[in-house]
Design an enzyme around this catalytic site. Structure first.
Site, PDB file in Angstrom:
ATOM      1  N   ASP A 116      17.330   4.932 -44.413  1.00  0.00           N
ATOM      2  CA  ASP A 116      17.485   3.947 -43.339  1.00  0.00           C
ATOM      3  C   ASP A 116      18.574   2.921 -43.665  1.00  0.00           C
ATOM      4  O   ASP A 116      18.985   2.158 -42.796  1.00  0.00           O
ATOM      5  CB  ASP A 116      16.133   3.249 -43.089  1.00  0.00           C
ATOM      6  N   GLU A 176      21.619   3.392 -43.840  1.00  0.00           N
ATOM      7  CA  GLU A 176      22.669   4.379 -43.539  1.00  0.00           C
ATOM      8  C   GLU A 176      23.984   3.729 -43.096  1.00  0.00           C
ATOM      9  O   GLU A 176      25.047   4.315 -43.279  1.00  0.00           O
ATOM     10  CB  GLU A 176      22.180   5.348 -42.448  1.00  0.00           C
ATOM     11  N   ASP A 183      22.284   0.085 -32.511  1.00  0.00           N
ATOM     12  CA  ASP A 183      22.904   0.161 -33.827  1.00  0.00           C
ATOM     13  C   ASP A 183      24.389   0.555 -33.747  1.00  0.00           C
ATOM     14  O   ASP A 183      25.068   0.647 -34.755  1.00  0.00           O
ATOM     15  CB  ASP A 183      22.114   1.133 -34.723  1.00  0.00           C
ATOM     16  N   ARG A 201      25.622   1.199 -44.219  1.00  0.00           N
ATOM     17  CA  ARG A 201      26.535   0.913 -45.330  1.00  0.00           C
ATOM     18  C   ARG A 201      27.206   2.186 -45.836  1.00  0.00           C
ATOM     19  O   ARG A 201      28.314   2.143 -46.376  1.00  0.00           O
ATOM     20  CB  ARG A 201      25.777   0.175 -46.438  1.00  0.00           C
ATOM     21  N   LYS A 239      30.429  -0.386 -37.273  1.00  0.00           N
ATOM     22  CA  LYS A 239      29.322   0.566 -37.446  1.00  0.00           C
ATOM     23  C   LYS A 239      28.907   1.057 -36.061  1.00  0.00           C
ATOM     24  O   LYS A 239      28.497   0.265 -35.218  1.00  0.00           O
ATOM     25  CB  LYS A 239      28.139  -0.136 -38.138  1.00  0.00           C
ATOM     26  N   LYS A 275      11.766   5.078 -39.488  1.00  0.00           N
ATOM     27  CA  LYS A 275      11.337   3.734 -39.084  1.00  0.00           C
ATOM     28  C   LYS A 275       9.942   3.800 -38.458  1.00  0.00           C
ATOM     29  O   LYS A 275       9.648   4.758 -37.737  1.00  0.00           O
ATOM     30  CB  LYS A 275      12.317   3.171 -38.045  1.00  0.00           C
TER      31      LYS A 275
END
Ligand code: BES
Ligand code: ZN
Ligand code: ZN
Length: 487
Positions: free
Chosen positions: A328, A330, A269, A332, A246, A258
């Site tokens: 949020d 996102e 992330d 996956r 990811k 968020k």
């Protein structure tokens, strides 16, 4: 930093400062020469204790045991203690456990990982001055170590620790400086340096590949999304491994924005994708005799008039429809498409994905541990054991059918969030399992690195910020598969 190995006893080699790792709390070992001074300074050889005797040019470092993870941490602490000093070279003896060279490797890793600091945005750099580390094979336990074997281990340790630092650098870079296109450029540059091949898919090709879910997540960003495919393909490789990461270069949460406090650190992330890039670098430099593919979904999750929305229904590459109830969740969605693409491109024996996927993983297992999920207990165990052998913390989380039901949708094939607030790491893993082809169900493990990937304080051999979680554990696993492949 340069490492030199010698069979000469520690007393006969030169070095501005000598590092002595102390395992015995009674300070009884022959390597400990300044017992009285150490006692006076209050040094009692605890794991994170250090005591620099400047007039003697000797640095004492405590360790709980001769186990690899403790020696790695001690070596990292030595580097931290020497930061800011004028010493340019170190000499150190060897600390092995029952004659095995694992601990030598851990020590070298510890020196390199402990020296790391991220100073790109500091006007005044405080880089360590240590350039040379001489390691005497004179051994704590007075056992004999083969110099050739030892030098191979040192070389491997350098590659692995450098790859971890490479990953840390990418993760620590700001979202303004590291967006999907930049991630692809870094991958291409690294591939050119190491001999990997690298293919980058831009939005037009992503559309052609029907990766509409990934594209929807990136739609409100001013930076186009990328999927990166790195390949290491030696001749006669019998084992094939696919890694998927990811790579959210920023996760604002999208329209399900968020809260301010939770948005800070979301440059991290991209840790899963960055780990995949670091692993591929190490695989190439170690020239492992197995075929390894690394896929990264590099996307930025932003807000705007063009943003994807809660209530949308998206169609993933494999045709499954997904009801969006929270933008949020996102990671996956990006992984769903990249996992499908990776399985289409490569028929692998093992499939691993790395992601800072859920805050729930951090709640479940804490900041220092990765959660390992999947359909196959043996594959999960392989990952957990490799992590532990490499000095990372990991624990298996089991799927169950009750939680699986919580991601059902009334209007689409599946929902992108669960209808319960509990067990979120597992339900995210189960969402991903919907995009694993049946024939690959038992070949796959999902590694949620949301806890350890980025921590805002130093811990063990890790600095403030990015740790490079996933790199050491996976290189260890791939080395294990390589040794099987060779026999
Ligand atoms: N990137 C986050 C997960 C995360 C949180 C990583 C904290 C590292 C530290 C992910 O995209 C996310 O926001 N997940 C949501 C899922 C929820 C909406 C179901 C979460 O964990 O809150
Ligand atoms: Zn998110
Ligand atoms: Zn995210």
């Amino acid at each position: 930093m340069n490492f030199e190995l010698t069979v000469l006893p520690i007393a006969d080699i030169s070095g501005d400062v000598e590092v002595i790792i102390v395992v015995d709390e009674n300070l009884k070992h022959r390597f400990v020469q300044e017992k009285k001074l150490l006692k006076k300074a209050g040094f009692s050889s605890g794991q994170d204790e250090t005591c620099l005797l400047v007039e003697k040019n000797r640095l004492y470092v405590g360790a709980s045991s001769l186990e690899s993870q403790d020696i790695r941490r001690a070596a990292a602490n030595a580097m931290k203690a020497l930061k800011g000093t004028k010493y340019k070279s170190i000499k150190v003896a060897t600390y092995t456990n029952k004659g095995c060279t694992y601990t030598l490797r851990a020590m070298v890793e510890g020196f390199i990982l402990g020296e790391y600091s991220f100073e790109t945005y500091k006007s005044k750099k405080s880089k360590s001055k240590i350039k040379e580390i001489s390691i005497s094979l004179e051994e704590y336990n007075e056992e004999n170590i083969d110099i050739e074997k030892a030098s191979i281990e040192v070389h491997k340790a350098q590659i692995i620790a450098d790859a971890t630092n490479f990953t840390r650098d990418i993760v620590n870079t700001t979202p303004e400086d590291c967006y999907p296109e930049v991630m692809a450029n870094i991958a291409e540059g690294m591939a050119e340096d190491t001999g990997l091949s690298c293919k980058v898919l831009k939005p037009k090709q992503l559309r052609k590949e029907k990766m509409e879910t990934l594209l929807a997540v990136g739609r409100a960003s001013r930076h186009g999304s990328r999927v990166i495919h790195l390949t290491h393909k030696p001749k006669n490789a019998k084992v094939k491994v696919t890694l998927v990461g990811k790579g959210l270069t920023y996760d604002s949460g999208g329209l399900s924005l968020k809260p301010a406090d939770f948005m800070v650190t979301m440059k991290s992330d991209k840790s899963g994708g960055s780990a995949v890039m670091g692993i591929m670098k190490a695989v190439a430099e170690l020239d492992l005799p197995i075929e390894v593919h690394g896929f990264v979904g590099a996307v930025e999750n932003m807000i705007g008039g063009d943003a994807y929305k809660p209530d949308d229904v998206l169609t993933a590459k494999n045709g499954k429809t997904i009801e969006i109830r929270n933008t949020d969740a996102e990671g996956r969605l990006v992984l769903a498409d990249v996992l499908c693409y990776a399985q289409q491109e490569v028929n692998a024996d093992y499939l691993f994905d790395f992601a800072t996927l859920t805050g729930a993983s951090v709640v479940a297992v804490g900041h220092y541990t990765s959660s390992i999920m999947g359909n196959n207990k043996e594959v999960q165990k392989l990952v957990v054991d490799s992590a532990h052998n490499a000095g990372e913390l990991a624990t298996a989380l089991d799927f169950n059918n009750y939680l699986k039901k919580t991601i059902k949708s009334e209007i689409a094939d599946i929902c992108n969030i669960s209808n319960t607030r509990y067990g979120g790491a597992i339900t995210a893993g189960q969402f991903l399992s919907e995009f694993i082809e049946k024939k690959n169900a038992d070949k796959w493990a999902h590694i949620d690195i949301a806890g350890p990937a980025f921590v805002e304080h130093a811990w063990g051999e890790n600095p403030h910020g990015a740790s490079g979680a996933g790199v050491r554990m996976m290189v260890k696993l791939l080395e294990k598969l390589s040794s099987k492949n060779n026999h």
